[in-house]
Design a protein around this motif. Structure first.
Motif, short mmCIF file in Angstrom:
data_model
loop_
_atom_site.label_atom_id
_atom_site.label_comp_id
_atom_site.label_asym_id
_atom_site.label_seq_id
_atom_site.Cartn_x
_atom_site.Cartn_y
_atom_site.Cartn_z
N LEU A 72 0.84 -1.19 0.00
CA LEU A 72 0.00 0.00 0.00
C LEU A 72 0.88 1.25 0.00
O LEU A 72 0.65 2.19 -0.78
CB LEU A 72 -0.89 -0.02 1.24
N LEU A 73 1.90 1.26 0.86
CA LEU A 73 2.82 2.40 0.91
C LEU A 73 3.49 2.57 -0.44
O LEU A 73 3.59 3.69 -0.97
CB LEU A 73 3.87 2.17 2.01
N ALA A 74 3.95 1.45 -1.02
CA ALA A 74 4.61 1.51 -2.32
C ALA A 74 3.66 2.07 -3.37
O ALA A 74 4.06 2.91 -4.19
CB ALA A 74 5.08 0.12 -2.72
N ALA A 75 2.39 1.62 -3.32
CA ALA A 75 1.41 2.06 -4.31
C ALA A 75 1.18 3.58 -4.18
O ALA A 75 1.12 4.29 -5.19
CB ALA A 75 0.11 1.30 -4.15
N PHE A 76 1.07 4.08 -2.94
CA PHE A 76 0.83 5.51 -2.74
C PHE A 76 2.01 6.34 -3.27
O PHE A 76 1.83 7.33 -3.97
CB PHE A 76 0.58 5.84 -1.26
N LEU A 77 3.21 5.88 -2.93
CA LEU A 77 4.39 6.60 -3.38
C LEU A 77 4.47 6.58 -4.90
O LEU A 77 4.77 7.59 -5.54
CB LEU A 77 5.65 5.97 -2.76
N LEU A 78 4.13 5.42 -5.48
CA LEU A 78 4.18 5.27 -6.94
C LEU A 78 3.17 6.22 -7.60
O LEU A 78 3.47 6.86 -8.61
CB LEU A 78 3.89 3.82 -7.32
N LEU A 79 2.01 6.30 -7.00
CA LEU A 79 0.96 7.19 -7.52
C LEU A 79 1.48 8.63 -7.50
O LEU A 79 1.30 9.39 -8.47
CB LEU A 79 -0.29 7.06 -6.65
N PHE A 80 2.13 8.98 -6.40
CA PHE A 80 2.69 10.31 -6.24
C PHE A 80 3.74 10.56 -7.32
O PHE A 80 3.74 11.60 -7.99
CB PHE A 80 3.29 10.43 -4.83
N VAL A 81 4.61 9.57 -7.50
CA VAL A 81 5.67 9.68 -8.51
C VAL A 81 5.06 9.89 -9.90
O VAL A 81 5.49 10.72 -10.69
CB VAL A 81 6.54 8.41 -8.52
N TRP A 82 4.00 9.13 -10.15
CA TRP A 82 3.38 9.15 -11.47
C TRP A 82 2.74 10.52 -11.76
O TRP A 82 2.90 11.08 -12.82
CB TRP A 82 2.34 8.04 -11.52
N ILE A 83 2.02 11.02 -10.75
CA ILE A 83 1.30 12.27 -10.93
C ILE A 83 2.26 13.44 -11.03
O ILE A 83 2.15 14.29 -11.91
CB ILE A 83 0.29 12.49 -9.78
N THR A 84 3.27 13.45 -10.13
CA THR A 84 4.18 14.60 -10.11
C THR A 84 5.38 14.40 -11.01
O THR A 84 6.19 15.31 -11.17
CB THR A 84 4.70 14.83 -8.67
N ASP A 85 5.51 13.19 -11.58
CA ASP A 85 6.61 12.90 -12.50
C ASP A 85 7.98 13.02 -11.83
O ASP A 85 8.95 13.40 -12.45
CB ASP A 85 6.53 13.82 -13.73
#
Lengths: 577, 469
Positions: A282-295
Motif C-alpha cells: 500500500l505504501l509503495a502504491a501511494f508513493l508510486l501514484l505520487f511519482v506518477w502524478i508529479t513525475d
C-alpha cells in the motif's frame, strides 16, 4: 477432575465476570515492548503455545482457540480479548457466559425459524439452544441430511448452529481440549489425546495449577492491578504452562512435540506477515501514484524498496505456512487468493523492469493489495486456518505443480484486468490526449495475457497428467478442469482475434476486463456457485453477492466506456460534416 | 485464371476451412457448450452432463469442425517453411490430443471393480453402458437368454405410446415408462401369483429389543431369514432338526387356511422345543431372554415391490426405474435390479443393469489399510493389499496403480460400515488406447509454444540488427 473443575468454576465466576466486563484488552495495555509480541508470545502468554490435538493435527492453543472462537463468534477476538483467554474461560466458568451474546447467527431464515429478531447477529446460548424450535429445526436438518440432497445455505447455516452448540458444550466440558497423548492401552480412536476432563495424576495437578495461575492473572488484569502484580502473575502463569508441558512430555516422551513448531505457529498468528506485506504494498502504491502524478522519477528507488519489503514479507509468510503445514500453500481458496496476489505483483514487477511504464507495477500492487485485503478480512468464506489434506491430495507432487501453474495464470489475467481497467479509464479521459499511455497499456495487457496463457495451457496439461496418473483418465469433463479449459479458450480466442486485427487496442482493454469473468467462474464460481465435481475438497459457501457485484460493476464500466466512445465518435463525425 | 475462381478449387475450400473466423467461432462454441455442461452437472449430475452435453451430437459436431479447421490451417501453410515450425507444432499437437481422446472414448475401457475385504471379484462394472436382458424358463430351474441389448432410457425413454416390446410365448413384456430419479422403498403386497411365497411382518421385543421387519419368501420352498445376533427368525419349511441356535421357524401351511405353523428351537437341543399354530395378531413366546414374537401381518402369497418417490434432481439415494407390463400387471424394475415374472407355464427374469465385463482374472482383496489423521476418523490415506494370479500379492494405493494385462487398476475409493470400518475397496480399471497419443500431442503442443517464443525473439533480434545496420 470434574469436581475439581466445578470447584474452580465457583472460584472463578466472580473474577471472570469482572474480566468479561473489562473493556480494553489487557494484553495490549500491558504487553510491554513491541517486539516480543511479534517474534514470540509476550510474558504471561506462554499459554498460546501449549500444544493441543485438534482436527487431525497438533496445533498451539492459540490457533485452536482462534478457530473455535471464529466458529462460534465469527471473529478471532471478543471485545478486544484474545481468543485463547476467551476460550479457556468457557472451560473454567461456563456459567459466566450464559448471559453473554456469544453465538453468531447470520442467516435470516434460520433466525425467523427460531423466532428471533433477524436484525440481531449475536445471541445468548439459552435464546437459541433452550428454544423449542431449535430441536424442530435440528430434526429438519437431520431429515435433509438423510435425504442426501445438497444442503442449501439455510441448512448449511443450521448445520453451523448445531456445530456451534456442540463445540461450545464440548469445550465447556473439557472433552474438546486434548492436551496430553493417550497412554498406549487406552480405548477410543487410535492416537487420540486425552481431554482435560480425563487427565490423571501429575498432569491433572499441573493443569490445576495452570488454571489457578490463569485465573489469578486475569483477576489482576480485571482489577487493574499494579504493573508489578501483573508481571508476577504473568511469570507464574508462564512457569505453570512450562511445568504442565514438562509433565505431559514426561508422560509420553515420544509423542509429545517439542516447543519449536507450536511457538513458530504462535509467531505466525501474532505477526500476520501477510498483513504487513500488504501494508508495504500500500505504501509503495501511494508513493508510486505520487511519482506518477508529479513525475518525480528519482523517487522510484523508494517505491522499489517499499515493494521489495512487502514482497519479502509475502515470501516469508508463505515460507512459514509451507513449513507449518508441510505442503505447498494452494489447497484452499484462502491460500490461492494469497498465491494469486503473489503472482500478480511478481509478474507486474518483471514487466515493470522490462518496460518501465510505472503503471504496470501500480496495477500489480492494486491486485496484490486487493487480494490480500480480501483474504485477510473474510475468514468465514476464505478460511485461513491450517487444515490437513484429503487423501487424494497428499504426497502428490503433480497436484502441487498443476494447481500452482493454473492459479499463477489467473494472477497474470488478474493483472491484465487491472491494466484493462486503467486503459478504460484513460479512454474515458480522452483517447487522443492519452494516446501514448494507451499504447503502452495495450502492450502491457497483451504481455499479461500471453504470460497467463503460457502458464494456463501447460497447467491444464499437467492436470491431465496428474488425473491420468492417479485416476486413470486424462480428461473427464470435471467442472473445475472444464472451466480452466474455458478460460484458456476465451483468452486464445482473444489472442487469435488480435493476430488478425479484429481486436484493436480498445478491444484488448475490454477483453482483458470481460474475459476475467471466466477466470472468476473457474476460480471461485466452480467451488462456491456450482459446487459439483471431483474437486469438491475445495468447496465452500458465501460471498456470492460481492463477487457478483464485482463482475457486474466491471460490465457496467465496459458498457459506459463503449457508450462514451460512441458518443464521442458521433460528435466528431458531426463536426466534420 | 478462370479455374482458380471456381468455388470448387481445393485450395480455396481449404482457405475457407482454415479461416480464423471459423476458428474463433468454433473455439467460442466449445467454450459455451462445455460451460452449459458444467451447469447441467451442478443441477443434475455427471451422467446427465455427459449424456446431454459432452457426448451429444452437438459436441461431436463442433469438435469435428474444430478438427477440420485445425487440419485445414496446417495444410493451408503448405509448402511448410522453417518459420512455420512453431505454428505447425502447436496445432498438430492439439489434433493429436483430440485424436487420442477420440480413441479413448470409443475403444477404451473405463470401469470400476468393488471387492469386499477377503473376497475376490473378476468383473468390472461399466457405468456408461446399460443392458436390458430377458431370460425365460419353463421348468423354473434352467433359464435361456431371450434378449440382451444395450439401451439408453435416459435419452430415449419408453412411453406408453412408444413402448419397448419383448415378445414371449406367454404374451408381450412391455416397457411403458421410465423415471430418471426415484427414491425407492420396499413394499410387500398380497399377490395371486401361484409361485409366490408368503409374506409376513413380525415384531420381536422384550424390554431392551424391539425389531419390526418383513420376511418374504421367494417361492413356497424358500426360507427367508432375519438374523439379529442372538436369535434367528425363519419363514419357510420347518426342518426336522435345528442348527444349534436359537431359532423360530414359521411355516405357512395351506391346509390351515391363513394360519401359520411354528416351531421353536433352542441352541441346547436339536429338536424343536415348542411348536404350534399362530395367526395374524397372535404371539409366540419362545422362552429365550423374555422375548415375544408377534405376527403383525400375514399374506399367504406375497410379492415385494418398490414404492417409488419421484424427484426432480438426482441425489445419492435416487436411481432410475422402468415400468414393466406383463399379463395386465405393472411392475417397477430398478436400475441394477432383477424382476421375476411368472405365469402358469413359464417364468421370466428381466434385468436392467450396468454392463459387467470380465477382466479375465480375479482381484482378491487380502487387506484394506487406512491411515487416519491423529485423533479423528478422517482418512489420511488408504491402500489395498491384493492378490492377482501370476503377479502374486501387490499393494495398490492412490497414485500407485497396478498394471496388468493391458489394464491399469487404480485405488479409487472405499466403502465403510456405519461404524466407520472399511468393508470394501473400490478400484477403477481402465484401458486407454489413446494415452500415448495424448502425451505425445501434449509434448508436441508444448514444444510448439516454446518454439513460438523462440522464433519471436529471433525475429525481434533480426529486426533490431536490421534497424541498427
Amino acid at each position: 477432575m470434574r469436581l475439581l473443575i466445578a470447584g474452580m468454576m465457583v472460584l472463578t465466576m466472580g473474577i471472570s465476570l469482572n474480566w468479561a466486563a473489562a473493556e480494553e484488552s489487557p494484553t495490549k495495555a500491558n504487553s510491554g515492548s513491541f517486539l516480543p509480541g511479534i517474534w514470540s508470545a509476550p510474558v504471561g502468554e506462554a499459554l498460546r503455545g501449549l500444544p493441543v490435538q485438534d482436527a487431525g493435527r497438533i496445533k498451539p492453543f492459540d490457533s485452536f482457540a482462534r478457530e473455535l472462537l471464529e466458529m462460534i463468534y465469527g471473529k478471532t477476538t471478543l471485545e478486544g480479548k484474545p481468543a485463547y483467554e476467551v476460550v479457556l474461560t468457557w472451560l473454567l466458568s461456563p456459567q459466566a457466559w450464559q448471559g453473554k451474546e456469544l453465538f453468531e447467527v447470520r442467516n435470516h431464515e434460520v433466525l425467523k425459524g427460531l423466532g428471533l429478531d433477524p436484525e440481531r447477529r449475536y445471541f445468548k446460548g439459552e435464546e437459541i439452544f433452550s428454544n423449542e424450535r431449535f430441536s424442530t429445526l435440528r430434526q429438519e436438518l437431520q431429515e435433509k441430511r438423510e435425504s442426501k440432497e445438497k444442503l442449501t445455505p439455510y441448512f448449511q447455516s443450521l448445520g453451523r448452529l448445531e456445530n456451534q452448540f456442540y463445540m461450545f458444550t464440548e469445550m465447556a466440558s473439557g472433552r474438546l481440549l486434548k492436551l496430553v497423548p493417550e497412554a498406549a492401552s487406552a480405548q477410543g480412536v487410535a492416537g487420540s489425546w486425552v481431554g482435560v476432563d480425563r487427565l490423571e495424576g501429575e498432569t491433572q495437578a499441573a493443569f490445576m495449577v495452570l488454571s489457578r495461575k490463569f485465573i489469578e492473572r486475569i483477576g489482576v488484569m480485571a482489577q487493574k492491578g499494579s504493573h508489578e502484580d501483573l508481571l508476577r502473575a504473568s511469570e507464574e502463569l508462564d512457569l505453570a504452562v512450562k511445568e504442565f508441558k514438562r509433565k505431559a512430555r514426561e508422560s509420553s516422551p515420544n509423542l509429545y512435540p517439542s516447543d519449536g513448531l507450536a511457538d513458530l505457529e504462535v509467531h505466525y498468528n501474532l505477526f500476520h506477515p501477510f498483513r504487513w506485506s500488504y501494508i508495504f504494498y500500500l505504501l509503495a502504491a501511494f508513493l508510486l501514484l505520487f511519482v506518477w502524478i508529479t513525475d518525480k522519477g528519482r523517487l522510484m528507488p523508494g517505491v522499489w524498496a517499499l515493494f521489495g519489503i512487502g514482497f519479502l514479507l509475502h515470501i516469508y509468510g508463505f515460507g512459514l505456512r509451507v513449513y507449518l503445514a508441510g505442503r505447498a500453500p494452494v489447497s484452499n481458496m484462502y491460500e490461492t487468493v494469497v498465491w494469486v496476489s503473489f503472482g500478480s505483483v511478481l509478474f507486474a514487477a518483471i514487466l515493470e523492469m522490462i518496460y518501465r511504464f510505472k503503471f504496470i507495477l501500480l496495477a500489480g500492487l492494486c491486485v496484490g493489495i486487493f487480494g490480500m485485503v480480501v483474504a485477510g478480512s473474510a475468514p468465514a468464506i476464505l478460511d485461513p486456518s491450517l487444515q490437513p489434506l484429503e487423501p487424494v491430495l497428499r504426497s502428490n507432487y503433480w497436484l502441487t505443480i498443476h494447481v500452482m501453474t493454473i492459479t499463477i495464470s489467473y494472477a497474470a489475467f488478474f493483472l491484465a484486468m487491472m491494466l484493462g481497467d486503467m486503459a478504460l479509464f484513460y479512454t474515458i479521459r480522452g483517447e487522443e490526449a492519452n494516446r501514448e499511455k494507451l499504447k503502452a497499456l495495450t502492450l502491457a495487457i497483451y504481455r499479461a495475457k500471453q504470460i497467463g496463457v503460457s502458464f494456463l495451457a501447460p497447467g491444464i496439461i499437467l492436470g491431465g497428467i496428474w488425473a491420468d496418473y492417479s485416476w486413470g483418465r486424462f480428461w473427464g469433463w470435471d467442472p473445475k478442469e472444464t472451466w480452466a479449459l474455458i478460460v484458456l479458450l476465451g483468452y486464445i480466442a482473444v489472442l487469435h482475434g488480435r493476430m488478425v486485427g479484429w481486436i484493436r487496442d480498445f478491444g484488448m482493454a475490454v477483453s482483458a476486463v470481460l474475459t476475467f469473468s471466466l477466470v472468476i467462474m473457474a476460480w471461485y464460481g466452480v467451488n462456491f456457485v456450482l459446487g459439483a465435481g471431483l474437486h469438491s475438497y475445495g468447496f465452500g459457501a458465501g460471498g456470492i453477492e460481492y463477487v457478483a457485484a464485482f463482475v457486474f460493476l466491471h460490465f457496467l464500466f465496459v458498457v459506459y466506456t463503449v457508450l462514451v466512445r460512441r458518443a464521442r465518435a458521433q460528435l466528431q463525425s458531426q463536426t466534420k460534416t | 485464371m478462370n479455374l482458380n475462381k471456381t468455388v470448387f478449387s481445393p485450395r480455396k475450400i481449404i482457405k475457407q476451412l482454415a479461416s480464423l473466423k471459423l476458428a474463433v467461432i468454433t473455439i467460442s462454441m466449445i467454450a459455451i457448450l462445455t460451460a452449459i455442461g458444467t451447469f447441467v452437472e451442478a443441477r443434475y449430475d455427471a451422467t446427465a452432463a455427459q449424456k446431454l452435453v459432452y457426448q451429444s451430437i452437438w459436441m461431436e459436431l463442433v469438435m469435428g469442425i474444430f478438427a477440420i479447421n485445425l487440419t485445414a490451417v496446417i495444410v493451408d501453410r503448405y509448402p511448410w517453411k522453417q518459420r512455420h515450425l512453431a505454428f505447425i507444432c502447436a496445432h498438430v499437437g492439439i489434433l493429436v490430443v483430440l485424436f487420442g481422446q477420440y480413441l479413448s472414448n470409443n475403444y477404451g475401457l473405463d470401469g470400476s471393480v468393488r471387492v469386499g475385504v477377503g473376497e475376490s471379484n473378476n468383473f468390472a462394472v461399466i457405468p456408461g453402458k446399460i443392458d436390458l436382458t430377458v431370460y425365460s424358463s419353463f421348468d423354473g430351474s434352467s433359464y435361456t437368454k431371450l434378449l440382451a441389448r444395450e439401451v439408453d432410457f435416459f435419452l430415449s425413454p419408453p412411453t406408453s405410446n412408444k413402448p419397448v416390446i419383448i415378445p414371449t410365448d406367454q404374451g408381450e413384456i412391455r416397457l411403458t415408462e421410465y423415471q430418471k430419479y426415484v427414491v425407492p422403498s420396499r413394499k410387500v403386497v398380497a399377490s395371486d401369483q401361484v409361485r409366490a411365497g408368503a409374506g409376513l411382518r413380525f415384531q420381536m421385543h422384550n424390554d431392551k429389543v424391539n425389531v419390526v421387519e418383513w420376511l418374504v419368501q421367494r417361492n413356497p420352498n424358500h426360507v427367508a431369514t432375519h438374523d439379529f445376533g442372538p436369535a434367528q427368525i425363519h419363514l419357510g419349511p420347518v426342518p426336522s432338526e435345528g442348527s444349534g441356535k436359537n431359532e423360530i421357524y414359521l411355516f405357512p401351511d395351506e391346509s390351515l387356511s391363513g394360519k401359520i405353523r411354528y416351531a421353536v428351537f433352542k441352541k441346547e437341543n436339536k429338536l424343536a422345543a415348542l411348536s404350534g399354530v399362530v395367526e395374524e395378531g397372535g404371539t409366540v413366546t419362545p422362552g429365550w431372554m423374555g422375548l415375544e414374537l408377534r405376527i403383525l401381518r400375514y399374506f399367504p402369497r406375497a410379492v415385494e415391490t418398490w414404492e417409488l418417490k419421484p424427484k426432480d434432481r438426482p441425489t445419492p439415494l435416487t436411481t432410475g426405474a422402468v415400468k414393466v407390463e406383463f399379463q395386465k400387471q405393472e411392475h417397477w424394475l430398478l436400475l441394477n435390479d432383477t424382476l421375476k415374472l411368472f405365469t402358469e407355464k413359464a417364468a421370466y427374469i428381466v434385468t436392467y443393469a450396468s454392463r459387467r465385463e470380465d477382466l479375465g482374472f480375479p482381484i482378491k482383496l487380502d487387506k484394506f489399510i487406512m491411515d487416519r489423521y491423529q485423533g479423528t476418523m478422517r482418512a489420511a490415506s488408504y491402500r489395498s493389499q491384493v492378490t492377482v494370479p501370476e503377479v502374486g500379492a501387490v499393494e495398490i494405493s492412490m497414485n500407485e496403480p497396478l498394471k496388468y494385462k493391458g489394464l491399469t487398476i487404480y485405488q479409487a475409493s472405499f466403502e465403510d460400515s456405519p461404524q466407520g470400518e472399511p468393508v470394501a475397496s473400490v478400484f477403477s480399471v481402465n484401458r486407454d488406447p489413446g494415452r500415448v497419443l495424448k502425451y505425445l500431442g501434449s509434448l508436441i503442443m508444448t514444444l510448439g509454444i516454446i518454439l513460438l517464443f523462440y522464433f519471436r525473439k529471433k525475429a525481434q533480434v533480426a529486426k533490431k540488427n536490421e534497424v541498427q545496420g
